[in-house]
Design a protein around this motif. Structure first.
Motif, short mmCIF file in Angstrom:
data_model
loop_
_atom_site.label_atom_id
_atom_site.label_comp_id
_atom_site.label_asym_id
_atom_site.label_seq_id
_atom_site.Cartn_x
_atom_site.Cartn_y
_atom_site.Cartn_z
N LEU A 78 0.85 -1.19 0.00
CA LEU A 78 0.00 0.00 0.00
C LEU A 78 0.88 1.24 0.00
N ASN A 79 0.44 2.24 -0.74
CA ASN A 79 1.19 3.49 -0.80
C ASN A 79 0.80 4.46 0.31
N THR A 80 0.10 3.96 1.31
CA THR A 80 -0.36 4.82 2.41
C THR A 80 0.69 4.99 3.50
N GLY A 81 1.74 4.14 3.48
CA GLY A 81 2.77 4.23 4.51
C GLY A 81 4.15 4.12 3.91
N ALA A 82 5.17 4.44 4.71
CA ALA A 82 6.56 4.44 4.23
C ALA A 82 7.01 3.05 3.83
N ASP A 83 6.65 2.03 4.62
CA ASP A 83 7.08 0.66 4.31
C ASP A 83 6.49 0.19 2.97
N GLY A 84 5.20 0.46 2.73
CA GLY A 84 4.57 0.05 1.48
C GLY A 84 5.18 0.76 0.29
N ARG A 85 5.43 2.07 0.44
CA ARG A 85 6.03 2.82 -0.67
C ARG A 85 7.45 2.34 -0.95
N SER A 86 8.16 1.94 0.09
CA SER A 86 9.53 1.44 -0.10
C SER A 86 9.53 0.14 -0.90
N LYS A 87 8.56 -0.74 -0.64
CA LYS A 87 8.46 -1.99 -1.41
C LYS A 87 8.13 -1.71 -2.87
N ASN A 88 7.35 -0.69 -3.11
CA ASN A 88 6.91 -0.40 -4.49
C ASN A 88 8.02 0.23 -5.34
N ARG A 89 8.97 0.92 -4.71
CA ARG A 89 10.09 1.52 -5.46
C ARG A 89 11.16 0.44 -5.65
N ARG A 90 11.17 -0.14 -6.83
CA ARG A 90 12.04 -1.30 -7.04
C ARG A 90 12.38 -1.48 -8.51
N ILE A 91 13.41 -2.28 -8.74
CA ILE A 91 13.73 -2.79 -10.07
C ILE A 91 13.52 -4.30 -10.04
N GLU A 92 12.74 -4.80 -10.97
CA GLU A 92 12.54 -6.25 -11.06
C GLU A 92 13.21 -6.75 -12.33
N ILE A 93 14.11 -7.70 -12.16
CA ILE A 93 14.77 -8.33 -13.30
C ILE A 93 14.12 -9.70 -13.49
N VAL A 94 13.40 -9.84 -14.58
CA VAL A 94 12.59 -11.04 -14.84
C VAL A 94 13.36 -11.93 -15.80
N LEU A 95 13.68 -13.12 -15.35
CA LEU A 95 14.46 -14.07 -16.14
C LEU A 95 13.56 -15.21 -16.57
N SER A 96 13.45 -15.41 -17.88
CA SER A 96 12.58 -16.48 -18.40
C SER A 96 13.34 -17.29 -19.43
N PRO A 97 13.22 -18.63 -19.36
CA PRO A 97 13.91 -19.48 -20.33
C PRO A 97 13.30 -19.30 -21.72
N LYS A 98 14.15 -19.40 -22.74
CA LYS A 98 13.65 -19.35 -24.11
C LYS A 98 12.84 -20.61 -24.38
N LEU A 99 11.65 -20.41 -24.96
CA LEU A 99 10.73 -21.53 -25.16
C LEU A 99 10.51 -21.84 -26.63
N ASP A 100 11.56 -21.66 -27.43
CA ASP A 100 11.43 -21.94 -28.87
C ASP A 100 11.00 -23.39 -29.11
N GLU A 101 11.59 -24.29 -28.34
CA GLU A 101 11.26 -25.71 -28.50
C GLU A 101 9.79 -25.96 -28.19
N LEU A 102 9.31 -25.30 -27.12
CA LEU A 102 7.90 -25.46 -26.76
C LEU A 102 6.99 -24.85 -27.81
N TYR A 103 7.32 -23.67 -28.30
CA TYR A 103 6.49 -23.03 -29.32
C TYR A 103 6.42 -23.88 -30.58
N ASN A 104 7.52 -24.51 -30.95
CA ASN A 104 7.54 -25.37 -32.14
C ASN A 104 6.63 -26.58 -31.94
N LEU A 105 6.55 -27.07 -30.71
CA LEU A 105 5.73 -28.24 -30.45
C LEU A 105 4.25 -27.93 -30.51
N ILE A 106 3.87 -26.71 -30.11
CA ILE A 106 2.44 -26.41 -30.03
C ILE A 106 1.91 -25.67 -31.25
#
Length: 279
Positions: free
Chosen positions: A250-278
């Motif tokens: 929640l942005n109503t308090g300092a702790d909530g606002r601190s959690k919201n200010r962030r960088i998220e690095i999202v790592l996902s495996p390449k799914l070329d093999e899966l896409y070819n199968l479907i």
């Protein structure tokens, strides 16, 4: 037939008269009674014969109709039997085809399940490697989680940037350098860098007009550092800014606002093999 009967009756009377010249009244009455009885019996027989003849005609007509119905039913039966044989042959072909299609689908499903199993296994291994490599930064607000088959490395803004800045500080560079070492060992991993902010308005930050700008510019700062300094392949990288619109708290308090200010690095495996199968 009636004339024959009358002739017979006359002949009977004539013979009676010829044998006896004079008949007594009693015998005469008896002969008349016999003649009447014979005539009545003949009339009744004639009626029965006519009725029987009518019955024979009706039966012949019914027999003809039954024969026609039988021929029609035989023709319908032959048509039905022919259609059944054709349907049976077609059904056998369809069943064989469907069985083949089902077997192929089952095989493809097994292949997809195997790819997903490998993906989940690789994702879990990647999470463990990142947790070990970044263990020293967990107290500074770094977390590693798995969501929807992807690894999320979340870094609070205080780990990377001075307040209100888009320039990565030395502590943030150390964390990103450790992250880059793991990424170099995982060439099949796509990397998306997402910037997030709280809902507080941006004031007096020069070129940064709002939280959209702040989230995007911080994201691109991380991407530039990883690609230019740590030599992570640019083709694997994506930079996005989410602004204030995907908060963790929640942005109503300092702790909530601190959690919201962030960088998220999202790592996902390449799914070329899966896409070819479907496909």
């Amino acid at each position: 037939m009636k004339n024959t009967f009358l002739a017979f009756a006359v002949l009977l009377l004539a013979s009676t008269f010829s044998s006896c010249v004079i008949l007594s009244p009693k015998k005469y009455k008896a002969l008349l009674g016999t003649k009447d009885s014979l005539y009545t019996a003949f009339s009744e027989g004639q009626i029965k014969i006519e009725n029987l003849e009518d019955e024979v005609k009706r039966l012949k007509k019914d027999t003809t109709l039954i024969a026609e119905d039988l021929r029609d039913l035989q023709s319908r039966f032959n048509d039905v039997n022919a259609n059944y044989s054709k349907l049976k042959n077609n059904s056998s072909s369809e069943i064989t085809k469907l069985s083949g299609d089902l077997a192929a689908r089952e095989q493809r499903l097994k292949e997809v399940e195997e790819v997903l199993r490998k993906r989940d296994e690789a994702t879990n291994q990647l999470k463990e490697k990142l947790q070990q490599a970044l263990l020293g930064f967990t107290k500074s607000g770094l977390t590693v989680d798995i969501k929807n088959g992807k690894v999320y490395v979340s870094l609070m803004d205080k780990l990377l940037f001075p307040s209100g800045s888009i320039v990565i500080d030395e502590n943030g560079k150390k964390a990103l350098a450790q992250l880059a070492k793991v990424l170099e060992e995982q060439p099949e991993i796509n990397i998306a860098v997402e910037g997030h902010t709280d809902n507080q308005k941006v004031n007096n930050l020069g070129q940064i007009k709002d939280n959209w700008d702040l989230s995007v510019l911080r994201s691109t700062s991380v991407v530039r550092y990883l690609t230019e300094t740590e030599k992570v392949e640019s083709v694997r990288m994506t930079a996005t800014g989410k602004g204030e619109f995907q908060p963790l708290g929640l942005n109503t308090g300092a702790d909530g606002r601190s959690k919201n200010r962030r960088i998220e690095i999202v790592l996902s495996p390449k799914l070329d093999e899966l896409y070819n199968l479907i496909k």
